[in-house]
Write a protein that holds these residues in place. Sequence first.
Motif, short mmCIF file in Angstrom:
data_model
loop_
_atom_site.label_atom_id
_atom_site.label_comp_id
_atom_site.label_asym_id
_atom_site.label_seq_id
_atom_site.Cartn_x
_atom_site.Cartn_y
_atom_site.Cartn_z
N ASP A 258 0.83 -1.21 0.00
CA ASP A 258 0.00 0.00 0.00
C ASP A 258 0.87 1.26 0.00
O ASP A 258 1.85 1.36 0.74
CB ASP A 258 -0.90 -0.02 1.24
N GLU A 259 0.45 2.23 -0.82
CA GLU A 259 1.16 3.51 -0.87
C GLU A 259 0.68 4.48 0.22
O GLU A 259 1.23 5.58 0.35
CB GLU A 259 0.98 4.15 -2.25
N ILE A 260 -0.33 4.13 0.97
CA ILE A 260 -0.94 4.89 2.07
C ILE A 260 -1.68 6.13 1.54
O ILE A 260 -2.89 6.21 1.61
CB ILE A 260 0.09 5.29 3.16
N ASP A 261 -0.94 7.12 1.06
CA ASP A 261 -1.57 8.32 0.49
C ASP A 261 -0.53 8.98 -0.41
O ASP A 261 0.62 8.56 -0.49
CB ASP A 261 -2.06 9.28 1.59
N ASN A 262 -0.96 10.04 -1.11
CA ASN A 262 -0.07 10.68 -2.08
C ASN A 262 1.14 11.33 -1.43
O ASN A 262 2.24 11.34 -2.00
CB ASN A 262 -0.84 11.73 -2.89
N VAL A 263 0.97 11.87 -0.22
CA VAL A 263 2.10 12.51 0.45
C VAL A 263 3.15 11.46 0.84
O VAL A 263 4.35 11.64 0.60
CB VAL A 263 1.62 13.28 1.69
N THR A 264 2.68 10.36 1.42
CA THR A 264 3.61 9.29 1.79
C THR A 264 4.27 8.70 0.55
O THR A 264 5.47 8.42 0.53
CB THR A 264 2.87 8.19 2.56
N ARG A 265 3.49 8.50 -0.49
CA ARG A 265 4.01 7.95 -1.74
C ARG A 265 5.13 8.81 -2.30
O ARG A 265 6.17 8.32 -2.74
CB ARG A 265 2.87 7.83 -2.75
N ALA A 266 4.90 10.13 -2.30
CA ALA A 266 5.90 11.05 -2.85
C ALA A 266 7.15 11.12 -1.99
O ALA A 266 8.21 11.56 -2.46
CB ALA A 266 5.29 12.45 -2.99
N SER A 267 7.06 10.67 -0.74
CA SER A 267 8.22 10.66 0.14
C SER A 267 8.98 9.34 0.08
O SER A 267 10.21 9.32 0.07
CB SER A 267 7.76 10.92 1.59
N CYS A 271 13.43 7.10 -4.68
CA CYS A 271 14.82 6.84 -4.27
C CYS A 271 15.05 7.05 -2.78
O CYS A 271 15.98 7.75 -2.37
CB CYS A 271 15.77 7.72 -5.09
N ASN A 272 14.23 6.41 -1.97
CA ASN A 272 14.31 6.55 -0.52
C ASN A 272 14.92 5.27 0.07
O ASN A 272 14.27 4.23 0.13
CB ASN A 272 12.91 6.77 0.06
N PRO A 273 16.18 5.33 0.54
CA PRO A 273 16.82 4.11 1.05
C PRO A 273 16.13 3.55 2.29
O PRO A 273 16.11 2.33 2.49
CB PRO A 273 18.24 4.57 1.37
N LEU A 274 15.55 4.42 3.13
CA LEU A 274 14.91 3.94 4.35
C LEU A 274 13.72 3.04 4.04
O LEU A 274 13.48 2.04 4.73
CB LEU A 274 14.47 5.12 5.21
N PHE A 275 12.98 3.37 2.99
CA PHE A 275 11.84 2.55 2.61
C PHE A 275 12.29 1.13 2.27
O PHE A 275 11.70 0.14 2.73
CB PHE A 275 11.11 3.17 1.41
N TRP A 276 13.36 1.01 1.50
CA TRP A 276 13.81 -0.31 1.08
C TRP A 276 14.51 -1.07 2.20
O TRP A 276 14.48 -2.29 2.25
CB TRP A 276 14.70 -0.19 -0.16
N GLN A 277 15.11 -0.34 3.12
CA GLN A 277 15.63 -1.00 4.32
C GLN A 277 14.49 -1.59 5.14
O GLN A 277 14.59 -2.71 5.66
CB GLN A 277 16.44 -0.01 5.14
N ALA A 278 13.40 -0.84 5.26
CA ALA A 278 12.24 -1.33 6.00
C ALA A 278 11.63 -2.55 5.32
O ALA A 278 11.23 -3.51 5.99
CB ALA A 278 11.20 -0.22 6.14
N VAL A 302 10.80 -6.54 -8.45
CA VAL A 302 10.16 -5.32 -7.94
C VAL A 302 9.51 -4.64 -9.13
O VAL A 302 10.18 -4.38 -10.14
CB VAL A 302 11.17 -4.38 -7.28
N ALA A 303 8.22 -4.35 -9.02
CA ALA A 303 7.46 -3.79 -10.14
C ALA A 303 6.76 -2.51 -9.71
O ALA A 303 6.18 -2.44 -8.62
CB ALA A 303 6.44 -4.81 -10.65
N GLY A 304 6.79 -1.50 -10.58
CA GLY A 304 6.11 -0.25 -10.27
C GLY A 304 5.92 0.62 -11.48
O GLY A 304 6.54 0.41 -12.54
N GLN A 305 5.08 1.63 -11.32
CA GLN A 305 4.75 2.57 -12.40
C GLN A 305 4.94 4.00 -11.92
O GLN A 305 4.66 4.31 -10.76
CB GLN A 305 3.29 2.37 -12.87
N SER A 306 5.42 4.87 -12.80
CA SER A 306 5.63 6.27 -12.50
C SER A 306 6.63 6.41 -11.35
O SER A 306 7.76 5.94 -11.46
CB SER A 306 4.29 6.95 -12.19
N TYR A 307 6.25 6.99 -10.20
CA TYR A 307 7.15 6.98 -9.04
C TYR A 307 7.56 5.55 -8.69
O TYR A 307 8.68 5.28 -8.27
CB TYR A 307 6.47 7.62 -7.84
N GLY A 308 6.61 4.62 -8.84
CA GLY A 308 6.90 3.23 -8.55
C GLY A 308 7.91 2.64 -9.51
O GLY A 308 8.72 1.79 -9.14
#
Length: 431
Positions: A258-267, A271-278, A302-308
Motif C-alpha cells: 500500500d502507498e498509504i496516500d499521495n504525500v507518503t508515496r511522494a516521500s 529513491c528513498n533508502p529507508l523505505f527499502w531497508q524497511a 520489484v514492479a512499479g509505475q511512475s514513481y513506482g
Amino acid sequence: MDVSEHGLFAQWLDRSAVAVGSEAWWQQVKSSEVPLIRAMAADRYEVLFLWQDPQGTAERSSIAAVYMDVNSVTDHHSPTPARMQRWPGTDVWFWMMQVPANWRGAYQFIPCQARQLPDWDLAQRDADRQRQWWISLQPLAVRDPLNPVRAQMSQWGIRQSALQMPQAPAQPAWVAFDLGADTLPPEVVEMSWHSELLGNRRSVWRYQTGSTCERREPLPLVLLLDGRFWAQNMPVFDALDYETRRGRLPPALYLLIDEIDNVTRASELPCNPLFWQAVQQELLPEVARAVPFTDEPAHTVVAGQSYGGLAALYAGLHWPERFGAVLSQSGSFWWPDRSLVHQVSDPIQGRLPGAGGWLTEQARLHPLSLPLKIWLEAGTREGEMISLSETMCEVLQRGVHDISFRAFEGGHDRLCWRGGLLDGLSWLLAP
C-alpha cells in the motif's frame, strides 16, 4: 451547422432514420458499440463520442460546456482545451478524434455550468492558474454511461471509461475485469504492516498463485508497488491467475504494498533508502514466517509505475543482491529535477532526447558488476517521459544487464500498464 464537416457524426446522422436526439435515436445509439469508431486508414481510426445532456436541450440545461479529457490525446494545458459540441436544438453533445490503430487509453466527460468556466482568457498562458482551474473541475467529471466496459478509477477518485482501438495489444487476462466480474479471490490475505523504521502502518496484500502441491522449490517473489490500486481499484489477482493457468507465469508469491496516500508515496518511492531497508528488514521477514519464498535475486521482482517505476529500478541498482529483476513502467526518471517535465511545449508528442535525472546519472557513474534483468517500458504519447526511459535504457545497456525496452501507443495510463505488467512479469520470470 454544416453536417458535412463532422466526419463520422455525419455518417451516423445519414444512416439514422429518426430525429437526432429523439428517444428512438438514443435507442439506436445505445444498441451500437459506443464510442463509435471507423477506420480512416490501415493505421488510423476516427472515434465519435456522444453524451446525452440529462437536463435536455440548451434552453432547459444549465450545462454551458462539456470538456473532453482523453489520456494522451487532449491537452488541458492548451489555450483551447478540447470541448464537445452540442447538436442544435437537442440534448446531444458530441466530439471526435483520430488516433493510431493500436492506441489505448482512459477518458472522461466534464460537464460545466457557466460559473465553472474560466473567468480569464486561457490564451494568456497562466499555467499555474489554468492547472488549479482544471483540478477544480475534476469532481465534475463523469464516465461515459454508454460505454459498457467497466470503468477504472482516476487519480482524482473519478471513474474513467476505457477505450482501445482494434490493433491495440491484446489483454486477455483483463477481459473478465472489463466485463464486470468479481475479481477478489478469497485467498487474498490483507495483512497490516507496522514499520518501526518508517513510523507508519499500512496494508500489504499477499497472494499466492498456483497449487501448493505443484511446486517444491521456494516461490518466486514479486513486490508490486502502489498496492492499494492493484488490490482494490483494478484488482490484479484474477489476471495473475489467468496468466499462471496459461503457463505464461510460474506459481509465485505476490506482495502488493500500500502507498498509504499521495504525500507518503511522494516521500517513500522516489529513491528513498529507508523505505527499502524497511522492506528488507521488517516486511520480508514477517511475510517469510507465514509463507516461504525464494531469496534468490534472479527470482525476486520489484514492479512499479511512475514513481513506482523509479523506485523499482532504484531498488535493483542499490540492492542487486536481493532484487535482481526490475519491472519499471513509465518511470519518473526526471526526479528530482521537476523542470525536466516542463521543458517540452507539447506534453504529448514533445521529446527530450538524452534527458535524465539523478538515478540515470548514478547508473552512469556507478555501473554494477552484478547483472540485473530489467523490463522498461513507456508510452509514445507521454512527452518527455519516454525520452527519459530511453536515456535510462541506453545507460543501462552499457553494463552487464539483460534489458527489454518497449514503447506502447498510449500515455501515462494504467490501462496500458496493466498489460505491460503481465508481459513484463512473464519475461522476467521466464526460466
